[in-house]
Scaffold this motif. Structure first.
Motif, PDB file in Angstrom:
ATOM      1  N   ARG A   1       0.866  -1.180   0.000  1.00  0.00           N
ATOM      2  CA  ARG A   1       0.000   0.000   0.000  1.00  0.00           C
ATOM      3  C   ARG A   1       0.897   1.221   0.000  1.00  0.00           C
ATOM      4  NH1 ARG A   1       0.774  -1.361   5.317  1.00  0.00           N
ATOM      5  NH2 ARG A   1       0.996   0.368   6.805  1.00  0.00           N
ATOM      6  N   THR A   2       0.312   2.380  -0.230  1.00  0.00           N
ATOM      7  CA  THR A   2       1.067   3.617  -0.120  1.00  0.00           C
ATOM      8  C   THR A   2       1.066   4.066   1.332  1.00  0.00           C
ATOM      9  OG1 THR A   2       0.476   4.280  -2.370  1.00  0.00           O
ATOM     10  CG2 THR A   2       1.238   6.010  -0.882  1.00  0.00           C
ATOM     11  N   LEU A   3       2.250   4.296   1.877  1.00  0.00           N
ATOM     12  CA  LEU A   3       2.370   4.724   3.262  1.00  0.00           C
ATOM     13  C   LEU A   3       1.940   6.183   3.403  1.00  0.00           C
ATOM     14  CD1 LEU A   3       5.826   3.038   3.944  1.00  0.00           C
ATOM     15  CD2 LEU A   3       3.567   2.191   4.639  1.00  0.00           C
ATOM     16  N   ILE A   4       1.735   6.602   4.614  1.00  0.00           N
ATOM     17  CA  ILE A   4       1.239   7.960   4.866  1.00  0.00           C
ATOM     18  C   ILE A   4       2.163   9.010   4.261  1.00  0.00           C
ATOM     19  CG2 ILE A   4       0.753   9.654   6.691  1.00  0.00           C
ATOM     20  CD1 ILE A   4      -0.179   7.308   8.444  1.00  0.00           C
ATOM     21  N   ASP A   5       3.477   8.767   4.275  1.00  0.00           N
ATOM     22  CA  ASP A   5       4.417   9.756   3.737  1.00  0.00           C
ATOM     23  C   ASP A   5       4.609   9.634   2.231  1.00  0.00           C
ATOM     24  OD1 ASP A   5       5.957   7.490   3.470  1.00  0.00           O
ATOM     25  OD2 ASP A   5       7.488   8.087   4.926  1.00  0.00           O
TER      26      ASP A   5
ATOM     27  N   TRP B   1       9.393  -0.330   2.054  1.00  0.00           N
ATOM     28  CA  TRP B   1      10.094  -0.127   3.322  1.00  0.00           C
ATOM     29  C   TRP B   1      11.561   0.226   3.064  1.00  0.00           C
ATOM     30  CZ3 TRP B   1       6.639   0.703   6.712  1.00  0.00           C
ATOM     31  CH2 TRP B   1       5.465  -0.065   6.805  1.00  0.00           C
ATOM     32  N   GLU B   2      12.107  -0.301   1.956  1.00  0.00           N
ATOM     33  CA  GLU B   2      13.503  -0.002   1.637  1.00  0.00           C
ATOM     34  C   GLU B   2      13.727   1.494   1.433  1.00  0.00           C
ATOM     35  OE1 GLU B   2      12.145  -2.734   0.220  1.00  0.00           O
ATOM     36  OE2 GLU B   2      13.530  -4.380   0.685  1.00  0.00           O
ATOM     37  N   SER B   3      12.775   2.162   0.769  1.00  0.00           N
ATOM     38  CA  SER B   3      12.949   3.595   0.525  1.00  0.00           C
ATOM     39  C   SER B   3      12.944   4.377   1.833  1.00  0.00           C
ATOM     40  CB  SER B   3      11.856   4.113  -0.417  1.00  0.00           C
ATOM     41  OG  SER B   3      10.567   3.917   0.132  1.00  0.00           O
ATOM     42  N   VAL B   4      12.125   3.952   2.787  1.00  0.00           N
ATOM     43  CA  VAL B   4      12.086   4.618   4.091  1.00  0.00           C
ATOM     44  C   VAL B   4      13.382   4.355   4.849  1.00  0.00           C
ATOM     45  CG1 VAL B   4      10.833   4.867   6.263  1.00  0.00           C
ATOM     46  CG2 VAL B   4       9.579   4.405   4.150  1.00  0.00           C
ATOM     47  N   ALA B   5      13.823   3.091   4.848  1.00  0.00           N
ATOM     48  CA  ALA B   5      15.076   2.754   5.525  1.00  0.00           C
ATOM     49  C   ALA B   5      16.251   3.474   4.875  1.00  0.00           C
ATOM     50  CB  ALA B   5      15.294   1.242   5.492  1.00  0.00           C
ATOM     51  N   GLY B   6      16.241   3.571   3.532  1.00  0.00           N
ATOM     52  CA  GLY B   6      17.307   4.277   2.830  1.00  0.00           C
ATOM     53  C   GLY B   6      17.369   5.739   3.209  1.00  0.00           C
ATOM     54  N   LEU B   7      16.204   6.362   3.406  1.00  0.00           N
ATOM     55  CA  LEU B   7      16.166   7.757   3.833  1.00  0.00           C
ATOM     56  C   LEU B   7      16.747   7.909   5.235  1.00  0.00           C
ATOM     57  CD1 LEU B   7      15.315  10.685   3.407  1.00  0.00           C
ATOM     58  CD2 LEU B   7      13.021  10.073   4.214  1.00  0.00           C
ATOM     59  N   ALA B   8      16.448   6.962   6.113  1.00  0.00           N
ATOM     60  CA  ALA B   8      17.001   7.014   7.466  1.00  0.00           C
ATOM     61  C   ALA B   8      18.522   6.863   7.433  1.00  0.00           C
ATOM     62  CB  ALA B   8      16.366   5.926   8.332  1.00  0.00           C
ATOM     63  N   LEU B   9      19.020   5.961   6.592  1.00  0.00           N
ATOM     64  CA  LEU B   9      20.470   5.782   6.483  1.00  0.00           C
ATOM     65  C   LEU B   9      21.145   7.029   5.922  1.00  0.00           C
ATOM     66  CD1 LEU B   9      20.556   2.138   5.071  1.00  0.00           C
ATOM     67  CD2 LEU B   9      21.343   2.863   7.336  1.00  0.00           C
ATOM     68  N   SER B  10      20.552   7.626   4.888  1.00  0.00           N
ATOM     69  CA  SER B  10      21.149   8.828   4.289  1.00  0.00           C
ATOM     70  C   SER B  10      21.094  10.008   5.255  1.00  0.00           C
ATOM     71  CB  SER B  10      20.459   9.171   2.973  1.00  0.00           C
ATOM     72  OG  SER B  10      19.104   9.526   3.178  1.00  0.00           O
ATOM     73  N   THR B  11      20.093  10.028   6.122  1.00  0.00           N
ATOM     74  CA  THR B  11      20.013  11.086   7.132  1.00  0.00           C
ATOM     75  C   THR B  11      21.221  11.024   8.057  1.00  0.00           C
ATOM     76  OG1 THR B  11      17.595  11.106   7.052  1.00  0.00           O
ATOM     77  CG2 THR B  11      18.631  12.039   9.017  1.00  0.00           C
ATOM     78  N   TRP B  12      21.576   9.830   8.494  1.00  0.00           N
ATOM     79  CA  TRP B  12      22.789   9.676   9.305  1.00  0.00           C
ATOM     80  C   TRP B  12      24.029  10.005   8.475  1.00  0.00           C
ATOM     81  CZ3 TRP B  12      23.080   9.668  14.311  1.00  0.00           C
ATOM     82  CH2 TRP B  12      22.066   9.113  15.097  1.00  0.00           C
ATOM     83  N   ASN B  13      24.066   9.545   7.211  1.00  0.00           N
ATOM     84  CA  ASN B  13      25.257   9.738   6.373  1.00  0.00           C
ATOM     85  C   ASN B  13      25.665  11.195   6.251  1.00  0.00           C
ATOM     86  OD1 ASN B  13      25.908   7.116   5.757  1.00  0.00           O
ATOM     87  ND2 ASN B  13      24.882   7.097   3.761  1.00  0.00           N
ATOM     88  N   SER B  14      24.682  12.089   6.207  1.00  0.00           N
ATOM     89  CA  SER B  14      24.993  13.502   6.006  1.00  0.00           C
ATOM     90  C   SER B  14      25.781  14.092   7.163  1.00  0.00           C
ATOM     91  CB  SER B  14      23.703  14.302   5.785  1.00  0.00           C
ATOM     92  OG  SER B  14      22.878  14.267   6.942  1.00  0.00           O
ATOM     93  N   HIS B  15      25.892  13.334   8.259  1.00  0.00           N
ATOM     94  CA  HIS B  15      26.610  13.833   9.429  1.00  0.00           C
ATOM     95  C   HIS B  15      27.836  12.995   9.786  1.00  0.00           C
ATOM     96  CE1 HIS B  15      23.227  16.519  10.073  1.00  0.00           C
ATOM     97  NE2 HIS B  15      22.424  15.492  10.024  1.00  0.00           N
ATOM     98  N   LEU B  16      28.103  11.936   9.020  1.00  0.00           N
ATOM     99  CA  LEU B  16      29.200  11.034   9.356  1.00  0.00           C
ATOM    100  C   LEU B  16      30.444  11.390   8.557  1.00  0.00           C
ATOM    101  CD1 LEU B  16      27.232   7.648   9.355  1.00  0.00           C
ATOM    102  CD2 LEU B  16      27.794   9.107  11.324  1.00  0.00           C
ATOM    103  N   GLY B  17      31.609  11.196   9.162  1.00  0.00           N
ATOM    104  CA  GLY B  17      32.844  11.529   8.493  1.00  0.00           C
ATOM    105  C   GLY B  17      33.616  10.321   8.014  1.00  0.00           C
ATOM    106  N   THR B  18      34.097   9.482   8.929  1.00  0.00           N
ATOM    107  CA  THR B  18      35.018   8.406   8.568  1.00  0.00           C
ATOM    108  C   THR B  18      34.327   7.202   7.958  1.00  0.00           C
ATOM    109  OG1 THR B  18      34.902   7.572  10.840  1.00  0.00           O
ATOM    110  CG2 THR B  18      36.714   9.077  10.297  1.00  0.00           C
ATOM    111  N   ILE B  19      33.013   7.085   8.099  1.00  0.00           N
ATOM    112  CA  ILE B  19      32.269   5.993   7.473  1.00  0.00           C
ATOM    113  C   ILE B  19      31.041   6.559   6.768  1.00  0.00           C
ATOM    114  CG2 ILE B  19      32.981   4.362   9.278  1.00  0.00           C
ATOM    115  CD1 ILE B  19      29.951   4.445  10.196  1.00  0.00           C
TER     116      ILE B  19
END
Length: 315
Positions: A83-87, A92-110
């Protein structure tokens, strides 16, 4: 040990649960909280400096367990909700990918590097970081009110594997803003729980359970908060600090102008200031950083023999 967050039945308050250690190689989560970064560069000397206040965080272990520098591959085996999620997301992969990229924007060595595979179960202690739905945690029960479990394997102080298992017994959706309820029952937001769990993958724990009173996605209670806070970011950067910027200073142009190029900056708005004596500073411009790079030419001809520049994150 494996620790988990409490799932929806009542207000989705993440708690902490333990499963006996296996060969002493699984570790419980701990939290990291604080470290602020600012950048200073001097045009003629091509130097930079980082400032960091006193720490107020705790580590998974002492010394802390961290991922080796480079990409941390995360295999997403989550599938679609049908189904289409509220957002507006449909997987689920697209949501998880967004969460990972959110962290990535603040990480340096990894950097997290997501890979999508067909939905299915993961395997424990196989050296592969996997994210999936399941009704059990590698044969163990989730227990009462557990939203998700993150495992942690290490070799000394080097993290070697971390899996995230989301409880299929939970009613999941994905949205932003205050927590939502239908008929008095909380709709669990996959995005904010994924942000929380991926913070555990990094090595962060619950600051509120360490006696700290801060606003953080890593707190042990699911709340209206749906994004990382300064506390979360500072904790992650304490483990995986931003790389020092590289500054290239061009010779003065024929008009006597200074031109600088700086790489390795966070993709944020920055303020560029100049000084002739390192005492009085004048703000020249506010620039938006893209692809971690900044090029700047000081439009005013400089009569003095030295000119100093610095850049700091805009509020």
């Amino acid at each position: 040990m494996m620790n988990g967050s409490k799932p929806c039945g009542r207000p989705c308050e993440p708690g902490l649960r333990s499963i006996p250690e296996v060969a002493g190689s699984r570790r419980p989560w701990r939290s990291l909280i604080q470290c602020v970064l600012s950048v200073l560069f001097i045009a003629l000397l091509s130097s930079s400096a980082f400032l960091c206040p006193a720490r107020a965080y705790s580590f998974l272990s002492k010394p802390p367990m961290i991922w080796p520098n480079g990409d941390v591959i995360v295999v997403l085996k989550l599938g679609t909700p049908g189904r289409t999620l509220i957002d507006g997301n449909t997987s689920w992969e697209s949501v998880a990918g967004l969460a990972l990229s959110t962290w990535n924007s603040h990480l340096g060595t990894i950097q997290f590097s997501p890979v999508t595979q067909n939905p299915g179960m993961g395997s424990d202690r196989d050296g592969v970081n996997q994210v999936f739905f399941s009704s059990r945690v590698y044969g163990e029960s989730f227990g009462g009110l557990v939203l998700a479990v993150t495992t942690a394997w290490d070799n000394g102080t080097t993290k070697t594997e971390s899996d995230v298992i989301f409880n299929t017994a939970v009613s999941w959706d994905s949205y932003r803003g205050p927590s939502r309820r239908v008929g008095g029952k909380l709709i669990c937001d996959f995005f904010r729980v994924a942000l929380h769990e991926f913070g555990h993958v990094l090595g962060l724990d619950h600051p509120d359970q360490e006696g700290q009173t801060v606003s953080a996605i890593m707190n042990s209670v699911v709340s209206d908060l749906d994004s990382l806070t300064a506390d979360d970011i500072n904790g992650a950067q304490a483990l995986y600090p931003p790389r020092p910027p590289v500054i290239t200073v061009q010779p003065r142009t024929d008009s006597g102008l200074f031109h600088l190029k700086m790489t390795g900056l966070a993709n944020r708005n920055v303020i560029i200031q100049a000084s002739n004596d390192l005492v009085a500073w004048v703000s020249l411009t506010t620039n938006s950083i893209t692809n971690e790079e900044l090029e700047f030419t000081d439009a005013d001809p400089i009569n003095s023999r030295a000119r100093f520049y610095r850049v700091s994150l805009a509020p």
